[in-house]
Scaffold this motif. Structure first.
Motif, PDB file in Angstrom:
ATOM      1  N   ILE A  85      -2.014  -0.907   1.527  1.00  0.00           N
ATOM      2  CA  ILE A  85      -3.763  -1.427   1.266  1.00  0.00           C
ATOM      3  C   ILE A  85      -3.686  -2.964   1.896  1.00  0.00           C
ATOM      4  CG2 ILE A  85      -2.419  -3.276  -0.221  1.00  0.00           C
ATOM      5  CD1 ILE A  85      -3.980  -2.926  -1.829  1.00  0.00           C
ATOM      6  N   ASP A  86      -5.326  -2.397   2.302  1.00  0.00           N
ATOM      7  CA  ASP A  86      -5.628  -3.568   3.101  1.00  0.00           C
ATOM      8  C   ASP A  86      -7.180  -3.622   2.979  1.00  0.00           C
ATOM      9  OD1 ASP A  86      -6.090  -5.040   5.818  1.00  0.00           O
ATOM     10  OD2 ASP A  86      -7.240  -3.425   6.563  1.00  0.00           O
ATOM     11  N   LYS A  87      -7.799  -5.001   3.349  1.00  0.00           N
ATOM     12  CA  LYS A  87      -8.616  -5.771   1.908  1.00  0.00           C
ATOM     13  C   LYS A  87      -9.120  -5.338   0.867  1.00  0.00           C
ATOM     14  CE  LYS A  87     -10.942  -6.292   6.808  1.00  0.00           C
ATOM     15  NZ  LYS A  87      -9.710  -6.217   7.559  1.00  0.00           N
ATOM     16  N   GLY A  88      -7.850  -4.847   0.090  1.00  0.00           N
ATOM     17  CA  GLY A  88      -8.323  -4.717  -0.932  1.00  0.00           C
ATOM     18  C   GLY A  88      -8.628  -2.562  -1.495  1.00  0.00           C
ATOM     19  N   ALA A 136     -10.783  -8.734  -4.551  1.00  0.00           N
ATOM     20  CA  ALA A 136      -9.513  -8.476  -4.454  1.00  0.00           C
ATOM     21  C   ALA A 136      -8.718  -6.836  -4.373  1.00  0.00           C
ATOM     22  CB  ALA A 136      -8.250  -9.481  -5.188  1.00  0.00           C
ATOM     23  N   LEU A 137      -9.115  -6.448  -5.211  1.00  0.00           N
ATOM     24  CA  LEU A 137      -8.923  -4.607  -4.839  1.00  0.00           C
ATOM     25  C   LEU A 137     -10.865  -3.824  -5.455  1.00  0.00           C
ATOM     26  CD1 LEU A 137      -5.796  -4.668  -7.523  1.00  0.00           C
ATOM     27  CD2 LEU A 137      -5.853  -4.788  -5.133  1.00  0.00           C
ATOM     28  N   ASP A 138     -10.513  -2.680  -4.701  1.00  0.00           N
ATOM     29  CA  ASP A 138     -11.111  -2.218  -4.246  1.00  0.00           C
ATOM     30  C   ASP A 138     -11.583  -1.231  -5.228  1.00  0.00           C
ATOM     31  OD1 ASP A 138     -13.976  -1.126  -4.427  1.00  0.00           O
ATOM     32  OD2 ASP A 138     -14.382  -2.087  -1.720  1.00  0.00           O
ATOM     33  N   HIS A 139     -11.992  -0.452  -5.952  1.00  0.00           N
ATOM     34  CA  HIS A 139     -11.514   1.177  -6.884  1.00  0.00           C
ATOM     35  C   HIS A 139      -9.640   1.419  -6.141  1.00  0.00           C
ATOM     36  CE1 HIS A 139     -15.958   0.382  -6.787  1.00  0.00           C
ATOM     37  NE2 HIS A 139     -15.438   0.734  -8.672  1.00  0.00           N
ATOM     38  N   GLY A 199     -11.657   0.097 -13.775  1.00  0.00           N
ATOM     39  CA  GLY A 199     -11.126   0.988 -14.028  1.00  0.00           C
ATOM     40  C   GLY A 199      -9.907   0.993 -14.250  1.00  0.00           C
ATOM     41  N   SER A 200      -8.524   1.698 -15.570  1.00  0.00           N
ATOM     42  CA  SER A 200      -7.376   1.670 -16.216  1.00  0.00           C
ATOM     43  C   SER A 200      -6.002   1.632 -15.223  1.00  0.00           C
ATOM     44  CB  SER A 200      -7.832   3.212 -17.207  1.00  0.00           C
ATOM     45  OG  SER A 200      -8.021   4.217 -16.238  1.00  0.00           O
ATOM     46  N   ALA A 201      -4.876   1.102 -15.375  1.00  0.00           N
ATOM     47  CA  ALA A 201      -3.371   1.305 -15.366  1.00  0.00           C
ATOM     48  C   ALA A 201      -2.388   1.275 -16.330  1.00  0.00           C
ATOM     49  CB  ALA A 201      -3.409   0.136 -14.622  1.00  0.00           C
ATOM     50  N   ALA A 202      -1.567   2.106 -15.838  1.00  0.00           N
ATOM     51  CA  ALA A 202      -0.294   2.928 -17.348  1.00  0.00           C
ATOM     52  C   ALA A 202       1.123   2.760 -17.109  1.00  0.00           C
ATOM     53  CB  ALA A 202      -0.862   4.062 -18.010  1.00  0.00           C
ATOM     54  N   SER A 243      -6.108   4.033 -11.391  1.00  0.00           N
ATOM     55  CA  SER A 243      -7.178   4.873 -11.540  1.00  0.00           C
ATOM     56  C   SER A 243      -8.243   4.011 -10.850  1.00  0.00           C
ATOM     57  CB  SER A 243      -7.701   5.715 -12.799  1.00  0.00           C
ATOM     58  OG  SER A 243      -8.467   6.487 -12.478  1.00  0.00           O
ATOM     59  N   ASN A 244      -9.119   3.356 -10.219  1.00  0.00           N
ATOM     60  CA  ASN A 244     -10.181   2.983  -9.729  1.00  0.00           C
ATOM     61  C   ASN A 244     -10.086   1.517 -10.411  1.00  0.00           C
ATOM     62  OD1 ASN A 244     -11.238   5.230  -8.865  1.00  0.00           O
ATOM     63  ND2 ASN A 244     -12.186   6.275 -10.235  1.00  0.00           N
ATOM     64  N   ILE A 245      -8.864   1.173  -9.804  1.00  0.00           N
ATOM     65  CA  ILE A 245      -8.705  -0.423 -10.328  1.00  0.00           C
ATOM     66  C   ILE A 245      -9.497  -1.287  -9.703  1.00  0.00           C
ATOM     67  CG2 ILE A 245      -6.984  -2.564 -10.692  1.00  0.00           C
ATOM     68  CD1 ILE A 245      -7.068  -1.034 -12.865  1.00  0.00           C
TER      69      ILE A 245
END
Length: 297
Positions: free
Chosen positions: A201-204, A17-20, A57-60, A6-8
């Protein structure tokens, strides 16, 4: 959910590297994670395995938060990183015994994963004596030792020859029958052969997340045609069911049609009416490679 993101977001200096990034994966799915080099694939996988932490953001994984329940996440995940770290001087069984001690699993499990991953004929050898394909099997055996519910595989088929590819593909499909598999690869044929669903995924940023059969519409077909001279591009508007056209090189064009009918006769008629000759023409259904290029160009 087996995996919930979620929104990492994650940055390395000024490089995002990662955008939401957000998505979820249900138990039992085999999901391919695609993207160009530097798109953020490995970064996300390292976050899911608690190797690095996100900026926001968060991840599980299996309902365990990757920030607050790291040990529980590690126990429920089997991870094969892109560069498979192995002790080359150890024997296969010796290496697996070492990892079994780390995971505190019964030694009987070693024989199970050796059999499951097809390592039996090579299990008496040192890892340094094994081929690339068998070293990948050792990595997969290690990831499976503690019988995790989720497998995260980062480029599991890199550097394998065609025969090894078939073997590892079959192995992943077999273990995916009762586990959730999240795998990254540059080999698009692997995704079509193994996965139920693909995330690109592309450009995060996530640019698509669909089931394979929904992503590749069978009614769309691609025709590559070479004319004897350059056509008038405006004339392509007269081609019925044409979705898009693109010049590949010289007088070679890629025409995409939304039609179940073979559109090659229509292309021949188009050439005749525009004083063109067709030097060669090939028709195929739209595949994952076409979709990938469209999403990441």
């Amino acid at each position: 959910m087996s995996i919930e993101v979620s929104n990492i977001s994650k940055s390395y200096g000024t490089q995002k590297a990662l955008d939401h990034v957000s998505f979820s994966i249900k138990k039992g799915e085999i999901v391919g994670f695609l993207g160009p080099n530097g798109a953020g694939k490995s970064t996300l996988m390292k976050i899911l395995t608690t190797y690095i932490t996100p900026d926001s953001g968060s991840a599980a994984v299996n309902d365990y938060n990757v920030l607050t329940n790291q040990k529980s996440v590690q126990k429920s995940v089997g991870y094969l990183p892109e560069h498979n770290p192995l002790y080359l001087d150890l024997y296969v069984r010796e290496y697996l015994e070492f990892n079994a001690g780390v995971y505190k699993v019964a030694k009987s499990r070693i024989d199970e994963v050796i059999s499951l991953t097809g390592l039996t004929p090579e299990s008496h050898k040192k890892i340094g004596q094994l081929s690339k394909g068998y070293r990948q099997r050792v990595g997969l055996a290690t990831a499976l030792l503690h019988n995790p519910e989720v497998l995260i595989l980062d480029e599991p088929t890199t550097g394998l020859d065609p025969n090894q590819l078939v073997d590892i593909r079959r192995l992943i499909r077999n273990v995916g029958k009762d586990k959730t598999v999240f795998l990254s690869t540059h080999i698009l044929q692997e995704v079509e052969a193994i996965c139920d669903r693909v995330i690109i995924i592309d450009k995060g940023k996530i640019v698509t997340d669909k089931k394979i059969d929904k992503l590749i519409e069978e009614k769309e077909q691609v025709i590559e045609v070479e004319f004897d001279k350059a056509p008038n591009e405006a004339a392509f508007a007269n081609l019925q069911n044409l979705v898009s056209f693109k010049n590949l090189n010289g007088n070679v064009w890629e025409l995409t049609f939304a039609s179940e009918s073979d559109m090659r006769p229509a292309v021949f008629d188009f050439a005749t009416s525009n004083n063109l000759r067709t030097l060669q023409i090939n028709q195929r259904n739209k595949n994952l490679e076409d979709v990938f290029r469209e999403m990441t160009k």
